[in-house]
Enzyme design. Structure first.
Site, PDB file in Angstrom:
ATOM      1  N   GLY A 173      13.861 -40.066   3.188  1.00  0.00           N
ATOM      2  CA  GLY A 173      13.485 -39.045   4.167  1.00  0.00           C
ATOM      3  C   GLY A 173      13.415 -37.670   3.522  1.00  0.00           C
ATOM      4  CG  ASP A 174      15.292 -34.990   4.598  1.00  0.00           C
ATOM      5  OD1 ASP A 174      14.924 -34.780   5.766  1.00  0.00           O
ATOM      6  OD2 ASP A 174      16.427 -35.385   4.300  1.00  0.00           O
ATOM      7  CE  LYS A 215       8.717 -38.582   6.703  1.00  0.00           C
ATOM      8  NZ  LYS A 215       9.908 -38.352   5.880  1.00  0.00           N
ATOM      9  N   GLY A 216       5.864 -33.639   6.779  1.00  0.00           N
ATOM     10  CA  GLY A 216       5.301 -32.685   7.741  1.00  0.00           C
ATOM     11  C   GLY A 216       4.182 -31.884   7.111  1.00  0.00           C
ATOM     12  N   GLY A 271      13.034 -34.503  11.240  1.00  0.00           N
ATOM     13  CA  GLY A 271      12.773 -33.073  11.256  1.00  0.00           C
ATOM     14  C   GLY A 271      11.613 -32.783  10.335  1.00  0.00           C
ATOM     15  CG  HIS A 272       8.205 -34.468  10.335  1.00  0.00           C
ATOM     16  ND1 HIS A 272       7.294 -35.386  10.763  1.00  0.00           N
ATOM     17  CD2 HIS A 272       9.150 -35.164   9.681  1.00  0.00           C
ATOM     18  CE1 HIS A 272       7.678 -36.599  10.383  1.00  0.00           C
ATOM     19  NE2 HIS A 272       8.807 -36.477   9.728  1.00  0.00           N
ATOM     20  CB  THR A 273       9.913 -28.043   7.870  1.00  0.00           C
ATOM     21  OG1 THR A 273      11.224 -28.489   8.206  1.00  0.00           O
ATOM     22  CG2 THR A 273       9.879 -26.530   7.896  1.00  0.00           C
ATOM     23  CD  GLN A 276      14.060 -41.321  10.587  1.00  0.00           C
ATOM     24  OE1 GLN A 276      13.436 -42.280  11.021  1.00  0.00           O
ATOM     25  NE2 GLN A 276      14.280 -40.254  11.310  1.00  0.00           N
ATOM     26  CB  THR A 317      17.429 -44.497  10.505  1.00  0.00           C
ATOM     27  OG1 THR A 317      17.464 -44.047  11.861  1.00  0.00           O
ATOM     28  CG2 THR A 317      16.040 -45.025  10.149  1.00  0.00           C
ATOM     29  CB  THR A 322      22.451 -32.333  10.597  1.00  0.00           C
ATOM     30  OG1 THR A 322      22.056 -32.616   9.246  1.00  0.00           O
ATOM     31  CG2 THR A 322      22.102 -33.517  11.475  1.00  0.00           C
ATOM     32  CB  SER A 343       3.116 -30.023  -2.134  1.00  0.00           C
ATOM     33  OG  SER A 343       4.218 -29.291  -1.817  1.00  0.00           O
ATOM     34  CB  VAL A 344       2.764 -25.911  -6.366  1.00  0.00           C
ATOM     35  CG1 VAL A 344       2.197 -26.944  -7.310  1.00  0.00           C
ATOM     36  CG2 VAL A 344       1.627 -25.192  -5.630  1.00  0.00           C
TER      37      VAL A 344
HETATM   38  P1  IMP Z   1      20.597 -41.871  12.228  1.00  0.00           P
HETATM   39  O1  IMP Z   1      19.128 -42.064  12.072  1.00  0.00           O
HETATM   40  O2  IMP Z   1      20.969 -40.576  12.931  1.00  0.00           O
HETATM   41  O3  IMP Z   1      21.256 -43.064  12.856  1.00  0.00           O
HETATM   42  O4  IMP Z   1      21.228 -41.746  10.755  1.00  0.00           O
HETATM   43  C1  IMP Z   1      21.268 -42.838   9.864  1.00  0.00           C
HETATM   44  C2  IMP Z   1      21.043 -42.379   8.436  1.00  0.00           C
HETATM   45  O5  IMP Z   1      19.712 -41.942   8.287  1.00  0.00           O
HETATM   46  C3  IMP Z   1      21.926 -41.205   7.992  1.00  0.00           C
HETATM   47  O6  IMP Z   1      22.206 -41.331   6.623  1.00  0.00           O
HETATM   48  C4  IMP Z   1      21.022 -40.003   8.206  1.00  0.00           C
HETATM   49  O7  IMP Z   1      21.379 -38.912   7.383  1.00  0.00           O
HETATM   50  C5  IMP Z   1      19.681 -40.588   7.813  1.00  0.00           C
HETATM   51  N1  IMP Z   1      18.539 -39.921   8.452  1.00  0.00           N
HETATM   52  C6  IMP Z   1      18.087 -40.091   9.706  1.00  0.00           C
HETATM   53  N2  IMP Z   1      17.002 -39.342   9.924  1.00  0.00           N
HETATM   54  C7  IMP Z   1      16.736 -38.704   8.773  1.00  0.00           C
HETATM   55  C8  IMP Z   1      15.698 -37.814   8.366  1.00  0.00           C
HETATM   56  O8  IMP Z   1      14.778 -37.457   9.098  1.00  0.00           O
HETATM   57  N3  IMP Z   1      15.778 -37.377   7.082  1.00  0.00           N
HETATM   58  C9  IMP Z   1      16.739 -37.770   6.224  1.00  0.00           C
HETATM   59  N4  IMP Z   1      17.703 -38.606   6.563  1.00  0.00           N
HETATM   60  C10 IMP Z   1      17.713 -39.073   7.826  1.00  0.00           C
END
Ligand code: IMP
Length: 422
Positions: free
Chosen positions: A15-16, A19-20, A43-45, A223, A238, A300, A412-413
């Protein structure tokens, strides 16, 4: 009918990946952007000339005037968060976005995050504490509340009551659950969602029609591959299908209709939450990547764990997803390193390992074997053409492409949309 394009944009790591931004680049010409998995954990920024907008539930493509946003059946939707995000998006766009929500999408209700805390999953797995796991569990147990239930208030009340009573029997010590009232909750829900009730529809039909008409439709994964409920580093994952199959089950569009599958990866690796991470750097390198890359969670605010790029994990993600190409993000973050490292294979108990292991316990014991490449020691965020990039950057990009046998179609730079090389 010649189809223009159905494009999937999927996370290739934990994740992160940015993608946004990739979606935002493509969405300019898109008729529709579709989310098919996850909920407010995502969270897509998107950063453009106007500033920064953080999406959690609504597809990032919906930032554009003419792009319809679809929240697919595979999502779990927090109605309060959706209402807030919609209001923020209307302010940002200065117009109502055209949004459709699947009848079959499940709702996250206030008891889900409470149960997540009570069960300890939040701390053990390091979840986003948004109630994602408990909501998907209700779906699988066939006790979940779906958007369609809003059309039958009596049924809705009854289902919430049954669920809440069950939880009250299990968690007698939880004041928060014991004082929750099913009738009041159902009434609040109905009132809250009344303005968008007409937006709840058969989205699988809607999206398939758009794809079949030949419109540009983007499928926006949340994710990444290594957080997939089946193929990720279970149990540190997840609760949804983050890989290509998620489009089939979470949007109702068969992967055979996809023309391009873009895997998005950072030029290094990050992870939030608990679980194995072979290339994690605990010392100064990890700290520098976090500082320079601003690696703090969109949802978070947690500091992300950071390390070098892992080609073993990426090869695995590419195989499962059938990537047709890669988008490489945040390569500018590596500008400050004299040398950059890339994991090319693993060793387990001193023996080379052919594949990314399916067991997290094995992965925990894997030792990455690195290739070290020259750094480039200059700011590259102003470059807009691939040919003009310093040769060490081009070598880094080519090395990844060769190792993975995939073209890298976007580099992407920098965070802003214009800071990209197509
Ligand atoms: P959950 O999706 O809140 O149940 O979290 C399960 C796991 O997935 C944890 O390690 C989270 O930090 C991770 N996680 C869930 N959504 C994201 C995301 O959008 N980006 C990065 N990690 C994520």
């Amino acid at each position: 009918m010649i189809r223009l394009s159905a494009i999937a944009v999927l996370g290739a790591q934990w994740g992160d990946e940015g993608k946004g931004k990739v979606v935002h680049l493509l969405a300019r010409d898109a008729a529709m952007a579709v989310r098919f998995n996850g909920g407010t954990n995502a969270g897509h920024t998107v950063v453009d000339a106007e500033g920064t907008f953080k999406f959690h539930l609504i597809p990032a493509g919906a930032l554009y005037e003419d792009c319809i946003g679809v929240l697919g059946n595979g999502m779990v939707i927090d109605p309060w968060a959706l209402t807030q995000e919609l209001k923020a998006l209307v302010r940002w766009r200065e117009s109502e976005p055209e949004i459709f929500i699947s009848r079959e999408a499940h709702l996250i209700l206030p008891y889900h995050p409470i149960v997540e805390e009570l069960e300890g999953a939040a701390d053990q797995i390091g979840t986003t504490r948004k109630g994602i796991g408990p909501a998907y569990r209700d779906k699988m147990a066939r006790t979940g509340i779906r958007c369609a239930d809003l059309f039958d208030p009596e049924l809705l009340r009854g289902k919430i009551e049954t669920n809440l009573n069950r939880l009250k029997r299990v968690w007698k010590e939880s004041q928060a659950l014991q004082t929750m009232d099913a009738v009041a909750l159902a009434a609040e829900l109905l009132e809250l969602l009344e303005p968008i009730r007409e937006r709840i529809t058969d989205t699988a039909a809607l999206v398939n029609r758009a794809v079949d008409r030949g419109e540009l439709v983007l499928f926006e994964g949340a994710q990444g591959a290594l957080l997939d409920i089946d193929f990720g580093t279970y149990p540190y994952v997840t609760s949804s299908t983050t890989t290509i199959g998620g489009i089939g089950v979470g949007a109702g569009v068969p992967p055979t209709k996809l023309d391009r599958v873009i895997g998005v990866t950072k030029a290094y690796t990050t992870r939030v939450g608990t679980g194995p991470f072979p290339t994690e750097e605990h010392g100064r390198v990890g700290e520098r990547l976090r500082e320079i890359g601003n690696e703090f969670g969109t949802t978070t605010g947690r500091p992300r764990r950071c390390g070098w790029l892992d080609l073993v994990a990426l090869r695995y993600a590419a195989r499962i997803n059938g990537f047709t190409e890669l988008a490489l993000t945040k390569i500018d973050v590596l500008s400050n390193f004299d040398r950059v490292r890339v994991a090319i294979r693993y060793e387990l108990d001193g023996k080379p390992l052919g594949d990314f292991p399916s067991s997290s316990w094995e992965l925990e014991r894997c030792v990455p074997i690195y290739e070290t490449l020259d750094g480039w020691g200059e700011d590259i965020s102003r470059y807009r053409s691939r040919d003009k990039l310093p040769s060490a950057v081009r070598h880094y990009v080519d090395f990844i492409a060769e190792q993975l046998e995939l073209p890298i179609t976007t580099i992407s730079v920098g965070p802003a949309v214009m800071e990209s090389i197509g």
